[in-house]
Scaffold this motif. Structure first.
Motif, PDB file in Angstrom:
ATOM      1  N   ALA A 275      36.766  -0.224   6.523  1.00 19.94           N
ATOM      2  CA  ALA A 275      37.880  -1.094   6.891  1.00 19.94           C
ATOM      3  C   ALA A 275      37.843  -2.361   6.050  1.00 19.94           C
ATOM      4  O   ALA A 275      36.813  -2.719   5.462  1.00 19.94           O
ATOM      5  CB  ALA A 275      37.782  -1.460   8.367  1.00 19.94           C
ATOM      6  N   LEU A 276      38.978  -3.058   5.976  1.00 23.12           N
ATOM      7  CA  LEU A 276      39.012  -4.381   5.347  1.00 23.12           C
ATOM      8  C   LEU A 276      37.875  -5.242   5.885  1.00 23.12           C
ATOM      9  O   LEU A 276      37.550  -5.194   7.073  1.00 23.12           O
ATOM     10  CB  LEU A 276      40.345  -5.074   5.651  1.00 23.12           C
ATOM     11  N   CYS A 277      37.303  -6.033   5.002  1.00 23.11           N
ATOM     12  CA  CYS A 277      36.128  -6.830   5.381  1.00 23.11           C
ATOM     13  C   CYS A 277      36.396  -8.308   5.119  1.00 23.11           C
ATOM     14  O   CYS A 277      36.234  -8.785   3.990  1.00 23.11           O
ATOM     15  CB  CYS A 277      34.912  -6.366   4.594  1.00 23.11           C
ATOM     16  N   PRO A 278      36.786  -9.078   6.148  1.00 22.37           N
ATOM     17  CA  PRO A 278      37.016 -10.509   5.939  1.00 22.37           C
ATOM     18  C   PRO A 278      35.760 -11.238   5.446  1.00 22.37           C
ATOM     19  O   PRO A 278      35.860 -12.231   4.725  1.00 22.37           O
ATOM     20  CB  PRO A 278      37.431 -11.005   7.324  1.00 22.37           C
ATOM     21  N   GLU A 279      34.588 -10.748   5.833  1.00 24.56           N
ATOM     22  CA  GLU A 279      33.318 -11.346   5.416  1.00 24.56           C
ATOM     23  C   GLU A 279      32.918 -10.736   4.064  1.00 24.56           C
ATOM     24  O   GLU A 279      31.910 -10.027   3.941  1.00 24.56           O
ATOM     25  CB  GLU A 279      32.244 -11.097   6.475  1.00 24.56           C
ATOM     26  N   TYR A 280      33.707 -11.064   3.048  1.00 29.25           N
ATOM     27  CA  TYR A 280      33.619 -10.355   1.778  1.00 29.25           C
ATOM     28  C   TYR A 280      32.363 -10.676   0.980  1.00 29.25           C
ATOM     29  O   TYR A 280      32.080 -10.037  -0.027  1.00 29.25           O
ATOM     30  CB  TYR A 280      34.865 -10.664   0.942  1.00 29.25           C
ATOM     31  N   GLU A 281      31.609 -11.659   1.452  1.00 28.39           N
ATOM     32  CA  GLU A 281      30.334 -11.929   0.798  1.00 28.39           C
ATOM     33  C   GLU A 281      29.404 -10.714   0.882  1.00 28.39           C
ATOM     34  O   GLU A 281      28.497 -10.556   0.047  1.00 28.39           O
ATOM     35  CB  GLU A 281      29.665 -13.161   1.413  1.00 28.39           C
ATOM     36  N   LYS A 282      29.619  -9.846   1.862  1.00 29.70           N
ATOM     37  CA  LYS A 282      28.756  -8.666   2.029  1.00 29.70           C
ATOM     38  C   LYS A 282      28.924  -7.684   0.869  1.00 29.70           C
ATOM     39  O   LYS A 282      27.934  -7.326   0.214  1.00 29.70           O
ATOM     40  CB  LYS A 282      29.041  -7.997   3.370  1.00 29.70           C
ATOM     41  N   PRO A 283      30.133  -7.200   0.560  1.00 33.08           N
ATOM     42  CA  PRO A 283      30.246  -6.309  -0.594  1.00 33.08           C
ATOM     43  C   PRO A 283      29.950  -7.005  -1.922  1.00 33.08           C
ATOM     44  O   PRO A 283      29.410  -6.381  -2.841  1.00 33.08           O
ATOM     45  CB  PRO A 283      31.698  -5.815  -0.541  1.00 33.08           C
TER      46      PRO A 283
ATOM     47  N   ALA B   6      33.447 -15.254  -1.045  1.00 34.40           N
ATOM     48  CA  ALA B   6      32.161 -14.826  -1.591  1.00 34.40           C
ATOM     49  C   ALA B   6      31.434 -15.972  -2.277  1.00 34.40           C
ATOM     50  O   ALA B   6      30.212 -16.121  -2.136  1.00 34.40           O
ATOM     51  CB  ALA B   6      32.379 -13.671  -2.567  1.00 34.40           C
ATOM     52  N   ALA B   7      32.183 -16.802  -3.001  1.00 30.68           N
ATOM     53  CA  ALA B   7      31.562 -17.923  -3.718  1.00 30.68           C
ATOM     54  C   ALA B   7      30.912 -18.925  -2.767  1.00 30.68           C
ATOM     55  O   ALA B   7      29.955 -19.609  -3.139  1.00 30.68           O
ATOM     56  CB  ALA B   7      32.598 -18.623  -4.591  1.00 30.68           C
ATOM     57  N   ALA B   8      31.416 -19.016  -1.555  1.00 36.12           N
ATOM     58  CA  ALA B   8      30.849 -19.938  -0.580  1.00 36.12           C
ATOM     59  C   ALA B   8      29.448 -19.510  -0.149  1.00 36.12           C
ATOM     60  O   ALA B   8      28.618 -20.351   0.216  1.00 36.12           O
ATOM     61  CB  ALA B   8      31.757 -20.034   0.644  1.00 36.12           C
TER      62      ALA B   8
ATOM     63  N   CYS C 144      34.746 -19.508 -10.143  1.00 37.70           N
ATOM     64  CA  CYS C 144      35.644 -18.691  -9.315  1.00 37.70           C
ATOM     65  C   CYS C 144      37.093 -18.963  -9.695  1.00 37.70           C
ATOM     66  O   CYS C 144      37.493 -20.111  -9.895  1.00 37.70           O
ATOM     67  CB  CYS C 144      35.411 -19.036  -7.839  1.00 37.70           C
ATOM     68  N   VAL C 145      37.890 -17.889  -9.766  1.00 39.59           N
ATOM     69  CA  VAL C 145      39.340 -17.987  -9.914  1.00 39.59           C
ATOM     70  C   VAL C 145      39.974 -17.340  -8.697  1.00 39.59           C
ATOM     71  O   VAL C 145      39.634 -16.203  -8.334  1.00 39.59           O
ATOM     72  CB  VAL C 145      39.838 -17.301 -11.200  1.00 39.59           C
ATOM     73  N   ALA C 146      40.899 -18.049  -8.048  1.00 36.78           N
ATOM     74  CA  ALA C 146      41.572 -17.553  -6.848  1.00 36.78           C
ATOM     75  C   ALA C 146      43.079 -17.588  -7.062  1.00 36.78           C
ATOM     76  O   ALA C 146      43.657 -18.660  -7.249  1.00 36.78           O
ATOM     77  CB  ALA C 146      41.190 -18.397  -5.636  1.00 36.78           C
ATOM     78  N   LEU C 147      43.712 -16.419  -7.026  1.00 38.77           N
ATOM     79  CA  LEU C 147      45.146 -16.305  -7.278  1.00 38.77           C
ATOM     80  C   LEU C 147      45.883 -15.976  -5.988  1.00 38.77           C
ATOM     81  O   LEU C 147      45.756 -14.865  -5.447  1.00 38.77           O
ATOM     82  CB  LEU C 147      45.419 -15.207  -8.311  1.00 38.77           C
ATOM     83  N   SER C 148      46.637 -16.939  -5.473  1.00 38.42           N
ATOM     84  CA  SER C 148      47.555 -16.738  -4.340  1.00 38.42           C
ATOM     85  C   SER C 148      46.891 -16.152  -3.105  1.00 38.42           C
ATOM     86  O   SER C 148      47.460 -15.306  -2.416  1.00 38.42           O
ATOM     87  CB  SER C 148      48.735 -15.843  -4.767  1.00 38.42           C
TER      88      SER C 148
ATOM     89  N   SER D 281      39.329 -16.378   7.199  1.00 37.99           N
ATOM     90  CA  SER D 281      39.399 -17.839   7.246  1.00 37.99           C
ATOM     91  C   SER D 281      38.355 -18.461   6.326  1.00 37.99           C
ATOM     92  O   SER D 281      37.198 -18.035   6.307  1.00 37.99           O
ATOM     93  CB  SER D 281      39.176 -18.335   8.682  1.00 37.99           C
ATOM     94  N   LEU D 282      38.785 -19.485   5.599  1.00 36.30           N
ATOM     95  CA  LEU D 282      37.876 -20.277   4.763  1.00 36.30           C
ATOM     96  C   LEU D 282      37.624 -21.651   5.377  1.00 36.30           C
ATOM     97  O   LEU D 282      36.938 -22.482   4.786  1.00 36.30           O
ATOM     98  CB  LEU D 282      38.472 -20.445   3.360  1.00 36.30           C
ATOM     99  N   ALA D 283      38.169 -21.872   6.559  1.00 33.02           N
ATOM    100  CA  ALA D 283      38.121 -23.208   7.168  1.00 33.02           C
ATOM    101  C   ALA D 283      36.698 -23.724   7.338  1.00 33.02           C
ATOM    102  O   ALA D 283      36.435 -24.911   7.132  1.00 33.02           O
ATOM    103  CB  ALA D 283      38.857 -23.186   8.511  1.00 33.02           C
ATOM    104  N   GLN D 284      35.788 -22.849   7.736  1.00 37.14           N
ATOM    105  CA  GLN D 284      34.429 -23.286   8.009  1.00 37.14           C
ATOM    106  C   GLN D 284      33.508 -23.230   6.797  1.00 37.14           C
ATOM    107  O   GLN D 284      32.480 -23.897   6.762  1.00 37.14           O
ATOM    108  CB  GLN D 284      33.828 -22.436   9.138  1.00 37.14           C
ATOM    109  N   CYS D 285      33.867 -22.419   5.796  1.00 32.33           N
ATOM    110  CA  CYS D 285      32.940 -22.205   4.684  1.00 32.33           C
ATOM    111  C   CYS D 285      33.406 -22.769   3.344  1.00 32.33           C
ATOM    112  O   CYS D 285      32.627 -22.810   2.389  1.00 32.33           O
ATOM    113  CB  CYS D 285      32.635 -20.718   4.521  1.00 32.33           C
ATOM    114  N   ALA D 286      34.652 -23.207   3.225  1.00 29.92           N
ATOM    115  CA  ALA D 286      35.156 -23.685   1.930  1.00 29.92           C
ATOM    116  C   ALA D 286      34.336 -24.846   1.393  1.00 29.92           C
ATOM    117  O   ALA D 286      34.174 -24.998   0.182  1.00 29.92           O
ATOM    118  CB  ALA D 286      36.623 -24.080   2.042  1.00 29.92           C
TER     119      ALA D 286
END
Length: 368
Positions: free
Chosen positions: A197-205, A239-241, A249-253, A293-298
């Protein structure tokens, strides 16, 4: 005398939405303009979308087979890559018919795999161990420049409906600047969407990807950046966090924080999110969305970051990019492009080369 009224066939609103939202993306990422015009003009019902694109893809695939049989490897690679992109755009949101979607997806992967060894520079299909199974990626390295130094590498993160088979143009821009690329399908994406499934905690993959890169002796994993498109524009900074092996890191939209409310979003995107998050219904999908959400880790993003957004983005408001830029702790470039749509594909020349130049500088590649 009676009048005969002829009803003009109206297009399915889902088809209209796909055309209006994605035309610049298709063309910018390798679909010939005439193909886009002819295929979309021929489709009135969304149910016919995948088959129409697969039929057009098959033409490019056959051209690739003929070129390869004739010994024209470069031409074959180009034909197979176009075929892969057309198959991909047939299946990219076609979750209403999984059997048809899987077949188009299989052929997209097959065509890109046939192209890989003949590209300039060539590519290699790699398997990355992850949670007892595998994630698949395409690794490409720049041609040697006369130095023995191993090239830096950019890990490329896909979005909700993008996949590694769509990345040729982006890859080539990094490769031309001396950077290797690893485009991979993460959980809920591309080849991994069936197992995970989609993984919001993308630091894992991403950790798994970086652990894999640590086993390679042909790239400089000490100079590694991360790049993400659309929902990947959330995955990459997420992931960069956490993953401090990321040097830039480059983040597009990408979204800063998703809502559980899907109101106003295109129906096809909503259904694809539900299916790829393996949610039974929208209520369950909403709970998954809240985890994005990036609110806590950005604040933990300390590496340099380049953020791109468009003011006419109908999927991810550019204010999301501004929130991310205001929250990171490291050096930040924020490029909000006036008139840009989602991923600014309509004005791609305003950021694609620029972000590639910036990434090359961050990873220590010489200017080109």
């Amino acid at each position: 005398m009676s009048a005969v009224i002829q009803n003009k066939t109206e297009k399915d609103p889902r088809v209209e939405a796909a055309i209006s939202h994605w035309a610049p993306r298709f063309v910018a990422n390798g679909v010939p303009l005439t193909d886009f015009q002819e295929v979309t003009a021929s489709v009135s019902r969304w149910e016919d979308w995948c088959s129409a694109w697969s039929a057009r893809a098959a033409i490019h695939e056959e051209l690739g087979n003929k070129a390869l049989a004739g010994g024209y490897a470069l031409s074959a690679a180009a034909h197979f890559t176009r075929a892969a992109v057309c198959y991909h755009f047939g299946k990219f949101l076609f979750v209403n018919d999984m059997a048809q979607m899987k077949e188009a997806h299989r052929r997209a992967v097959e065509c890109r795999n046939k192209a890989l060894p003949h590209l300039d520079p060539p590519g290699e299909r790699v398997a990355i161990p992850y949670e007892g199974k595998q994630l698949y990626g395409n690794l490409r390295k720049p041609r040697p420049s006369g130095t023995a130094a191993k090239p830096p590498i950019v890990v490329m993160c896909m979005g909700l409906d993008s996949a590694k088979e769509e990345m040729d143009d982006y890859e080539n821009r990094f490769l031309a600047r001396g950077l290797a690329t690893l485009s991979f399908d993460g959980p809920g994406q591309g080849e991994a969407e069936y197992d995970f499934a989609l993984c919001p905690e993308y630091e894992k993959p991403v950790k798994a990807v970086f652990d894999y890169l640590a086993t390679r002796t042909d790239v400089d994993n000490a100079r590694a950046g991360i790049w993400g498109v659309s929902l990947g524009g959330y995955y990459a900074p997420r992931a960069a966090a956490f993953e401090k092996r990321v040097k830039a890191c480059v983040a597009l939209s990408g979204p800063f924080q998703r809502s559980a409310d899907f109101t106003g979003r295109p129906q096809m995107n909503v259904e694809a999110f539900r299916v790829r998050s393996k949610s039974a219904d929208l209520e369950e999908a909403g709970k998954v969305a809240l985890r994005f959400s990036l609110a806590q880790c950005a604040k933990d993003i300390t590496c340099p970051i380049y953020i791109v957004a468009g003011t006419k983005d109908r999927l991810t408001p550019h204010t999301q990019a501004e929130k991310l830029a205001a929250s990171v702790s490291g050096p930040c470039v924020l490029s909000v492009i006036e008139g840009g749509n989602h991923v600014v594909n309509n004005l791609w020349y305003r950021y694609r080369d620029q972000t590639a130049d910036w990434m090359a500088v961050q990873l220590g590649a010489p200017k080109r």
